[in-house]
Design a protein around this motif. Structure first.
Motif, PDB file in Angstrom:
ATOM      1  N   ARG A   1      44.371  60.633  67.273  1.00  0.00           N
ATOM      2  CA  ARG A   1      45.246  60.435  68.429  1.00  0.00           C
ATOM      3  C   ARG A   1      44.896  59.154  69.187  1.00  0.00           C
ATOM      4  O   ARG A   1      45.790  58.479  69.714  1.00  0.00           O
ATOM      5  N   THR A   2      43.616  58.819  69.237  1.00  0.00           N
ATOM      6  CA  THR A   2      43.223  57.573  69.894  1.00  0.00           C
ATOM      7  C   THR A   2      43.808  56.373  69.166  1.00  0.00           C
ATOM      8  O   THR A   2      44.324  55.427  69.791  1.00  0.00           O
ATOM      9  N   TRP A   3      43.757  56.401  67.832  1.00  0.00           N
ATOM     10  CA  TRP A   3      44.354  55.301  67.061  1.00  0.00           C
ATOM     11  C   TRP A   3      45.845  55.211  67.353  1.00  0.00           C
ATOM     12  O   TRP A   3      46.375  54.112  67.563  1.00  0.00           O
ATOM     13  N   TRP A   4      46.520  56.349  67.380  1.00  0.00           N
ATOM     14  CA  TRP A   4      47.965  56.328  67.614  1.00  0.00           C
ATOM     15  C   TRP A   4      48.292  55.781  69.003  1.00  0.00           C
ATOM     16  O   TRP A   4      49.202  54.973  69.163  1.00  0.00           O
TER      17      TRP A   4
ATOM     18  N   ALA B   1      32.825  58.733  67.922  1.00  0.00           N
ATOM     19  CA  ALA B   1      32.271  59.625  66.908  1.00  0.00           C
ATOM     20  C   ALA B   1      30.763  59.776  67.052  1.00  0.00           C
ATOM     21  O   ALA B   1      30.217  60.874  66.892  1.00  0.00           O
ATOM     22  N   ALA B   2      30.074  58.683  67.366  1.00  0.00           N
ATOM     23  CA  ALA B   2      28.619  58.729  67.476  1.00  0.00           C
ATOM     24  C   ALA B   2      28.165  59.580  68.661  1.00  0.00           C
ATOM     25  O   ALA B   2      27.116  60.229  68.601  1.00  0.00           O
ATOM     26  N   ALA B   3      28.952  59.598  69.732  1.00  0.00           N
ATOM     27  CA  ALA B   3      28.551  60.317  70.943  1.00  0.00           C
ATOM     28  C   ALA B   3      29.126  61.725  71.026  1.00  0.00           C
ATOM     29  O   ALA B   3      28.706  62.504  71.883  1.00  0.00           O
TER      30      ALA B   3
ATOM     31  N   ILE C   1      38.840  50.256  66.347  1.00  0.00           N
ATOM     32  CA  ILE C   1      37.989  50.930  65.365  1.00  0.00           C
ATOM     33  C   ILE C   1      36.578  51.077  65.908  1.00  0.00           C
ATOM     34  O   ILE C   1      35.941  52.131  65.754  1.00  0.00           O
ATOM     35  N   LEU C   2      36.073  50.028  66.545  1.00  0.00           N
ATOM     36  CA  LEU C   2      34.738  50.106  67.146  1.00  0.00           C
ATOM     37  C   LEU C   2      34.690  51.196  68.211  1.00  0.00           C
ATOM     38  O   LEU C   2      33.713  51.953  68.292  1.00  0.00           O
ATOM     39  N   GLU C   3      35.733  51.304  68.996  1.00  0.00           N
ATOM     40  CA  GLU C   3      35.798  52.367  70.001  1.00  0.00           C
ATOM     41  C   GLU C   3      35.747  53.740  69.330  1.00  0.00           C
ATOM     42  O   GLU C   3      35.066  54.659  69.811  1.00  0.00           O
ATOM     43  N   GLY C   4      36.460  53.870  68.203  1.00  0.00           N
ATOM     44  CA  GLY C   4      36.429  55.128  67.472  1.00  0.00           C
ATOM     45  C   GLY C   4      35.043  55.459  66.959  1.00  0.00           C
ATOM     46  O   GLY C   4      34.613  56.625  66.989  1.00  0.00           O
TER      47      GLY C   4
END
Length: 218
Positions: free
Chosen positions: A97-100, A81-83, A74-77
């Motif tokens: 897709r990253t979560w999956w 999103a921020a960048a 989640i932190l990676e997500g």
């Protein structure tokens, strides 16, 4: 000049990860209630006392597994999103897709099944999971939806309800992977990656503003 770490020092540094890997495997195989601390220690090749030096209880061990495998994703997500500088449609697809890829198709998805099955028997762990995983994940997806609305790319939608609509198919696919998929039972017309692509396509077409910039990529 600092001397290179000895083999014993390297093993000690690697031990927390080895314990987390062993714990994840056993929790997914047996569930939280049925997994014993001594089994985790044995799987990791250490004594039960050594396990408790790092994680003083099975509950704390489980929390560490959740933080390492889900909270980090989640932190990676959030960092993605921020960048992110592209369209919100592409950002939303990337986050899903990253979560999956990180959770849905791997052993980490088994944590989701554990919580769905055992939360009622372990309310303290359920509260921890809600605060550590569910609420941050909803905040991440909610912020992406709000970004699209504010930029005129998405039409105004109820953000909280939209987040639930986004999450539900992913949870279903993850549970399917950890249940029928794990034991090799064939479920006709269910190819997870295809279902995920269809969900993303349908959601983006439903979210897109008629006059907003950016369209979902094929």
């Amino acid at each position: 000049m600092n001397a290179p770490p000895t083999l014993r020092q390297r093993r000690k540094q690697a031990r927390p990860q080895e314990l987390l890997d062993a714990a994840l495997t056993l929790f997914v195989e047996r569930g939280f209630a049925a997994t014993r601390a001594e089994e985790v220690a044995k799987r990791a090749g250490v004594s039960k006392g050594t396990l408790y030096l790092y994680y003083p209880s099975k509950e704390e061990l489980f929390k560490a597994v959740v933080r390492h495998n889900l909270s980090a994703t989640i932190l990676e997500g959030m960092e993605i999103a921020a960048a992110f500088e592209g369209s919100t449609a592409d950002l939303l697809a990337l986050v899903l897709r990253t979560w999956w890829e990180r959770v849905g198709v791997g052993p980490s998805g088994g944590i989701v099944k554990i919580m769905m099955a055992e939360a009622g028997n372990f309310p303290e762990l359920a509260q921890f999971y809600a605060e550590e995983v569910i609420m941050p994940a909803q905040q991440l997806l909610g912020s992406v939806i709000q970004r699209g609305v504010q930029r005129g790319e998405f039409r105004p939608v109820p953000v909280a309800d939209t987040v639930h609509v986004l999450c539900s198919p992913l949870l279903f696919l993850s549970l399917q992977q950890q249940s029928f998929g794990a034991c090799g039972v064939y479920t006709p017309q269910l190819v997870p990656e295809s279902v995920l692509n269809t969900q993303i396509d349908l959601m983006l077409r439903g979210l897109m503003s008629d006059h907003g910039p950016g369209r979902p990529s094929p």
